[in-house]
Design a protein around this motif. Structure first.
Motif, PDB file in Angstrom:
ATOM      1  N   PRO A 131      19.753  -3.165 -24.322  1.00 37.97           N
ATOM      2  CA  PRO A 131      19.088  -3.280 -23.018  1.00 37.97           C
ATOM      3  C   PRO A 131      17.771  -2.506 -22.946  1.00 37.97           C
ATOM      4  CG  PRO A 131      21.019  -1.875 -22.858  1.00 37.97           C
ATOM      5  CD  PRO A 131      21.070  -2.506 -24.213  1.00 37.97           C
ATOM      6  N   HIS A 132      17.675  -1.389 -23.668  1.00 36.44           N
ATOM      7  CA  HIS A 132      16.434  -0.615 -23.655  1.00 36.44           C
ATOM      8  C   HIS A 132      15.294  -1.421 -24.276  1.00 36.44           C
ATOM      9  CE1 HIS A 132      18.415   3.151 -22.416  1.00 36.44           C
ATOM     10  NE2 HIS A 132      19.422   2.735 -23.166  1.00 36.44           N
ATOM     11  N   ASP A 133      15.575  -2.094 -25.383  1.00 38.30           N
ATOM     12  CA  ASP A 133      14.537  -2.892 -26.034  1.00 38.30           C
ATOM     13  C   ASP A 133      14.210  -4.153 -25.238  1.00 38.30           C
ATOM     14  OD1 ASP A 133      14.316  -1.041 -28.052  1.00 38.30           O
ATOM     15  OD2 ASP A 133      15.613  -2.124 -29.456  1.00 38.30           O
ATOM     16  N   VAL A 134      15.227  -4.760 -24.601  1.00 39.22           N
ATOM     17  CA  VAL A 134      14.965  -5.900 -23.714  1.00 39.22           C
ATOM     18  C   VAL A 134      14.019  -5.479 -22.597  1.00 39.22           C
ATOM     19  CG1 VAL A 134      15.997  -7.450 -22.011  1.00 39.22           C
ATOM     20  CG2 VAL A 134      17.109  -7.122 -24.221  1.00 39.22           C
ATOM     21  N   TYR A 135      14.293  -4.334 -22.005  1.00 44.93           N
ATOM     22  CA  TYR A 135      13.450  -3.798 -20.927  1.00 44.93           C
ATOM     23  C   TYR A 135      12.014  -3.602 -21.415  1.00 44.93           C
ATOM     24  CZ  TYR A 135      11.783  -0.382 -17.451  1.00 44.93           C
ATOM     25  OH  TYR A 135      11.051   0.285 -16.507  1.00 44.93           O
ATOM     26  N   LEU A 136      11.855  -3.005 -22.603  1.00 43.36           N
ATOM     27  CA  LEU A 136      10.517  -2.793 -23.148  1.00 43.36           C
ATOM     28  C   LEU A 136       9.804  -4.114 -23.418  1.00 43.36           C
ATOM     29  CD1 LEU A 136      11.196   0.158 -25.623  1.00 43.36           C
ATOM     30  CD2 LEU A 136      10.056   0.266 -23.399  1.00 43.36           C
ATOM     31  N   GLY A 137      10.555  -5.119 -23.874  1.00 49.94           N
ATOM     32  CA  GLY A 137       9.970  -6.433 -24.105  1.00 49.94           C
ATOM     33  C   GLY A 137       9.460  -7.063 -22.820  1.00 49.94           C
ATOM     34  N   ILE A 138      10.223  -6.939 -21.744  1.00 44.96           N
ATOM     35  CA  ILE A 138       9.790  -7.477 -20.452  1.00 44.96           C
ATOM     36  C   ILE A 138       8.548  -6.729 -19.962  1.00 44.96           C
ATOM     37  CG2 ILE A 138      10.454  -7.835 -18.041  1.00 44.96           C
ATOM     38  CD1 ILE A 138      13.378  -8.029 -19.022  1.00 44.96           C
ATOM     39  N   ARG A 139       8.578  -5.417 -20.087  1.00 41.79           N
ATOM     40  CA  ARG A 139       7.432  -4.607 -19.660  1.00 41.79           C
ATOM     41  C   ARG A 139       6.163  -4.966 -20.450  1.00 41.79           C
ATOM     42  NH1 ARG A 139       7.970  -3.190 -15.039  1.00 41.79           N
ATOM     43  NH2 ARG A 139       9.564  -1.724 -14.380  1.00 41.79           N
ATOM     44  N   ALA A 140       6.313  -5.246 -21.744  1.00 45.10           N
ATOM     45  CA  ALA A 140       5.146  -5.575 -22.569  1.00 45.10           C
ATOM     46  C   ALA A 140       4.421  -6.804 -22.049  1.00 45.10           C
ATOM     47  CB  ALA A 140       5.582  -5.786 -24.023  1.00 45.10           C
ATOM     48  N   GLU A 181       3.634  -2.500 -16.039  1.00 40.76           N
ATOM     49  CA  GLU A 181       4.409  -1.340 -15.608  1.00 40.76           C
ATOM     50  C   GLU A 181       4.613  -1.261 -14.101  1.00 40.76           C
ATOM     51  OE1 GLU A 181       5.800   0.691 -17.772  1.00 40.76           O
ATOM     52  OE2 GLU A 181       4.905  -0.371 -19.480  1.00 40.76           O
ATOM     53  N   GLN A 182       4.009  -2.147 -13.333  1.00 40.80           N
ATOM     54  CA  GLN A 182       4.008  -1.983 -11.878  1.00 40.80           C
ATOM     55  C   GLN A 182       5.150  -2.712 -11.170  1.00 40.80           C
ATOM     56  OE1 GLN A 182       1.825   0.228 -10.666  1.00 40.80           O
ATOM     57  NE2 GLN A 182       1.203   0.437 -12.816  1.00 40.80           N
ATOM     58  N   VAL A 183       5.646  -3.787 -11.748  1.00 39.08           N
ATOM     59  CA  VAL A 183       6.656  -4.598 -11.060  1.00 39.08           C
ATOM     60  C   VAL A 183       8.043  -4.043 -11.333  1.00 39.08           C
ATOM     61  CG1 VAL A 183       6.740  -6.231 -12.988  1.00 39.08           C
ATOM     62  CG2 VAL A 183       7.546  -6.946 -10.740  1.00 39.08           C
ATOM     63  N   PRO A 184       8.889  -3.865 -10.317  1.00 35.99           N
ATOM     64  CA  PRO A 184      10.259  -3.378 -10.548  1.00 35.99           C
ATOM     65  C   PRO A 184      11.136  -4.440 -11.221  1.00 35.99           C
ATOM     66  CG  PRO A 184       9.922  -3.855  -8.218  1.00 35.99           C
ATOM     67  CD  PRO A 184       8.589  -4.006  -8.878  1.00 35.99           C
ATOM     68  N   ILE A 185      12.039  -3.976 -12.072  1.00 39.21           N
ATOM     69  CA  ILE A 185      12.992  -4.842 -12.774  1.00 39.21           C
ATOM     70  C   ILE A 185      14.393  -4.454 -12.321  1.00 39.21           C
ATOM     71  CG2 ILE A 185      13.894  -5.586 -15.009  1.00 39.21           C
ATOM     72  CD1 ILE A 185      11.204  -4.762 -16.241  1.00 39.21           C
ATOM     73  N   ILE A 186      15.123  -5.410 -11.759  1.00 38.96           N
ATOM     74  CA  ILE A 186      16.470  -5.193 -11.232  1.00 38.96           C
ATOM     75  C   ILE A 186      17.443  -6.083 -11.999  1.00 38.96           C
ATOM     76  CG2 ILE A 186      17.958  -5.354  -9.192  1.00 38.96           C
ATOM     77  CD1 ILE A 186      15.857  -3.194  -8.944  1.00 38.96           C
ATOM     78  N   GLY A 187      18.605  -5.538 -12.351  1.00 40.98           N
ATOM     79  CA  GLY A 187      19.616  -6.349 -13.047  1.00 40.98           C
ATOM     80  C   GLY A 187      20.469  -5.496 -13.963  1.00 40.98           C
ATOM     81  N   GLY A 188      20.758  -6.027 -15.174  1.00 48.84           N
ATOM     82  CA  GLY A 188      21.573  -5.273 -16.121  1.00 48.84           C
ATOM     83  C   GLY A 188      22.418  -6.166 -16.997  1.00 48.84           C
ATOM     84  N   PHE A 244      35.580  -4.459 -22.364  1.00 50.78           N
ATOM     85  CA  PHE A 244      35.408  -3.487 -21.276  1.00 50.78           C
ATOM     86  C   PHE A 244      34.728  -2.220 -21.765  1.00 50.78           C
ATOM     87  CE2 PHE A 244      39.274  -5.277 -18.737  1.00 50.78           C
ATOM     88  CZ  PHE A 244      38.558  -6.427 -18.497  1.00 50.78           C
ATOM     89  N   GLN A 245      33.672  -2.396 -22.568  1.00 48.33           N
ATOM     90  CA  GLN A 245      32.872  -1.260 -22.994  1.00 48.33           C
ATOM     91  C   GLN A 245      31.787  -0.980 -21.951  1.00 48.33           C
ATOM     92  OE1 GLN A 245      33.742   0.558 -25.938  1.00 48.33           O
ATOM     93  NE2 GLN A 245      35.490  -0.752 -25.413  1.00 48.33           N
ATOM     94  N   SER A 246      31.036   0.085 -22.171  1.00 49.19           N
ATOM     95  CA  SER A 246      30.018   0.500 -21.211  1.00 49.19           C
ATOM     96  C   SER A 246      28.967  -0.591 -21.020  1.00 49.19           C
ATOM     97  CB  SER A 246      29.337   1.784 -21.688  1.00 49.19           C
ATOM     98  OG  SER A 246      30.266   2.847 -21.777  1.00 49.19           O
ATOM     99  N   CYS A 247      28.430  -0.674 -19.809  1.00 51.58           N
ATOM    100  CA  CYS A 247      27.336  -1.616 -19.553  1.00 51.58           C
ATOM    101  C   CYS A 247      26.160  -0.864 -18.944  1.00 51.58           C
ATOM    102  CB  CYS A 247      27.807  -2.776 -18.676  1.00 51.58           C
ATOM    103  SG  CYS A 247      28.435  -2.322 -17.058  1.00 51.58           S
ATOM    104  N   TRP A 248      25.070  -1.585 -18.670  1.00 48.80           N
ATOM    105  CA  TRP A 248      23.805  -0.975 -18.293  1.00 48.80           C
ATOM    106  C   TRP A 248      23.227  -1.653 -17.064  1.00 48.80           C
ATOM    107  CZ3 TRP A 248      22.071   3.207 -21.112  1.00 48.80           C
ATOM    108  CH2 TRP A 248      22.760   3.456 -22.299  1.00 48.80           C
ATOM    109  N   PHE A 283      12.650   0.946 -12.492  1.00 51.83           N
ATOM    110  CA  PHE A 283      11.766   1.443 -13.535  1.00 51.83           C
ATOM    111  C   PHE A 283      12.526   2.284 -14.562  1.00 51.83           C
ATOM    112  CE2 PHE A 283       9.208   0.553  -9.826  1.00 51.83           C
ATOM    113  CZ  PHE A 283       8.154  -0.172 -10.368  1.00 51.83           C
ATOM    114  N   GLU A 284      13.838   2.087 -14.633  1.00 55.04           N
ATOM    115  CA  GLU A 284      14.673   2.792 -15.595  1.00 55.04           C
ATOM    116  C   GLU A 284      15.775   1.872 -16.104  1.00 55.04           C
ATOM    117  OE1 GLU A 284      16.232   6.151 -13.471  1.00 55.04           O
ATOM    118  OE2 GLU A 284      14.617   7.477 -14.122  1.00 55.04           O
ATOM    119  N   VAL A 285      16.362   2.269 -17.243  1.00 55.76           N
ATOM    120  CA  VAL A 285      17.577   1.645 -17.755  1.00 55.76           C
ATOM    121  C   VAL A 285      18.657   2.716 -17.697  1.00 55.76           C
ATOM    122  CG1 VAL A 285      18.654   0.424 -19.675  1.00 55.76           C
ATOM    123  CG2 VAL A 285      16.190   0.205 -19.288  1.00 55.76           C
ATOM    124  N   SER A 286      19.704   2.478 -16.902  1.00 50.07           N
ATOM    125  CA  SER A 286      20.675   3.526 -16.605  1.00 50.07           C
ATOM    126  C   SER A 286      22.101   2.997 -16.671  1.00 50.07           C
ATOM    127  CB  SER A 286      20.414   4.122 -15.211  1.00 50.07           C
ATOM    128  OG  SER A 286      19.101   4.595 -15.076  1.00 50.07           O
TER     129      SER A 286
END
Length: 404
Positions: free
Chosen positions: A44-53, A57-64, A176-180, A185-188
């Motif tokens: 998910p961290h790399d997916v987020y960076l790909g979207i940001r690229a 950096e200004q538009v919020p990204i919501i989901g997971g 049922f492992q951890s999800c994100w 503006f963060e991946v949490s």
């Protein structure tokens, strides 16, 4: 509202995020909000960076996290998959809030989200997203889940008043492992998110139940602790189900594939009975009790043994979707986009009848010219009988319309 939708099946997480974002931005430039979901095959961290690229950096990204993703012409449940929806509107506005207190106290988290959004004028529809997993499953212990009922209770006790609440308990995989979560503006992790849509809008929701009662026999919960159900009618719960079905084959899968427990909310014989279903995640080590997907059942509750009936549910879905679209047309409203939250268990390989429901939604919405964003999740949240409720083994279809 304008929407651009893109998806990718690239194995490289960064490239997948870029490809989906490029497709979405090609259809809609300069979005105000991004909705994005990806499955456990991708980082998910790399997916987020790909979207940001692609989108900056200004538009919020919501989901997971999601088990699978759905659009008008795709439904991806196997292999890497990410979907990106870019949104912009001249009349409607999107406001969001998040809370990191989910792990400690779901009820206070719901109150915090509601109070953050309570000052927003003209609320129309709230999309609630949260991390289903509190403690991931291991070989020795089952997963512990964040309960939707406490989150919704806290939201109801907040200062926010909103006509419609729907959403999803996010889930990353069948183990049922951890999800994100993408929280703007963060991946949490261990987050709850509230996306509030405001302006001249109207939402229309229908719940597509995937199970029907095995019989009219109701069982009284006589012993339960949290998500661990020990006894029905003062007998071991597993024994009661064995006797009702006349076999023990249902025990062989975890989660249990074809059965769940349901609580009826409407009277028997009503045109469309409503049920609060709870998946059976597995059996307790002593093989006498059940592990439920949530912990909102109480001693004394009456429950039914529910069985998947996918072929008939697809037939019902056809009529429900048609009725929903007819109602929108008769009200003179303009459909903007649809959000489809479906139970991840219905996306498993071999469930062809259940997937026919998704294809029917795609067919009717595409014919009506309505953009569709869907995901397979752990819990589905829908308004039933005047209040939002967490569901299992159901599909929740919401169409957002502009009210004239």
């Amino acid at each position: 509202m304008n929407i651009g939708l893109g998806y990718s099946c690239q194995a490289c997480s960064l490239q997948a995020g870029q490809e989906a974002a490029n497709l979405a931005s090609h259809l809609l430039q300069q979005p105000e909000l991004i909705l994005a979901f990806c499955n456990h095959h991708l980082n998910p961290h790399d997916v987020y960076l790909g979207i940001r690229a692609v989108l900056g950096e200004q538009v919020p990204i919501i989901g997971g996290s999601a088990i699978g993703i759905i659009g008008n012409d795709f439904a991806l449940t196997d292999g890497p998959a990410v979907v990106v929806a870019a949104l912009r509107s001249e009349q409607l506005r999107c406001h969001y809030a998040s809370s990191k207190a989910l792990f400690k106290d779901p009820r206070l988290t719901g109150m915090a989200l509601g109070n953050q959004l309570a000052k927003v004028a003209d609320p129309g529809c709230l999309v609630l997203l949260y991390d289903s997993i509190k403690h991931p499953a291991s070989k020795q212990t089952p997963a512990v889940l964040n309960p939707s009922n406490l989150l919704l209770q806290g939201l109801a006790e907040s200062q926010l008043t909103v006509p419609t609440v729907m959403g999803a308990g996010l889930l990353g995989d069948y183990q049922f492992q951890s999800c994100w979560q993408f929280t703007g503006f963060e991946v949490s992790q261990q987050q709850a998110l509230g996306l509030l849509l405001t302006g001249p809008l109207q939402s229309h929701t229908t719940v597509l139940h995937g199970c029907r009662p095995v019989s009219d026999t109701e069982y009284t919960i006589s012993s339960i602790h949290g998500q661990f159900l020990y006894a029905l009618n003062n007998l071991p719960a597993v024994q009661v189900i064995d006797q009702a079905l006349g076999n023990t084959e249902w025990r062989q899968s975890a989660p249990v594939r074809n059965l769940c427990l349901g609580r009826r909310l409407s009277e028997p014989g009503s045109e469309q009975p409503q049920y609060i279903n709870r998946l059976i995640s597995g059996l307790l080590p002593e093989q006498d009790g059940l592990i439920l997907f949530e912990d909102d059942y109480q001693p004394g509750d009456k429950v039914l043994l529910m069985q998947r009936q996918s072929a008939t549910s697809t037939d019902r879905a056809q009529g429900q979707i048609k009725a929903l679209l007819t109602d929108i047309q008769q009200n003179g409203q303009t459909p903007l986009f649809a959000l489809y939250i479906n139970c991840a268990g219905r996306a498993e390989q071999g469930q062809l009848d259940e997937q026919a429901e998704t294809r029917e939604i795609q067919r009717q919405l595409t014919a009506a010219g309505i953009p569709l964003l869907g995901l397979y999740t752990g819990v589905e949240i829908a308004p039933i009988m005047g209040q939002p409720r967490g569901l299992d083994w159901s599909g929740v279809l919401t169409i957002i319309c502009r009210a004239h």
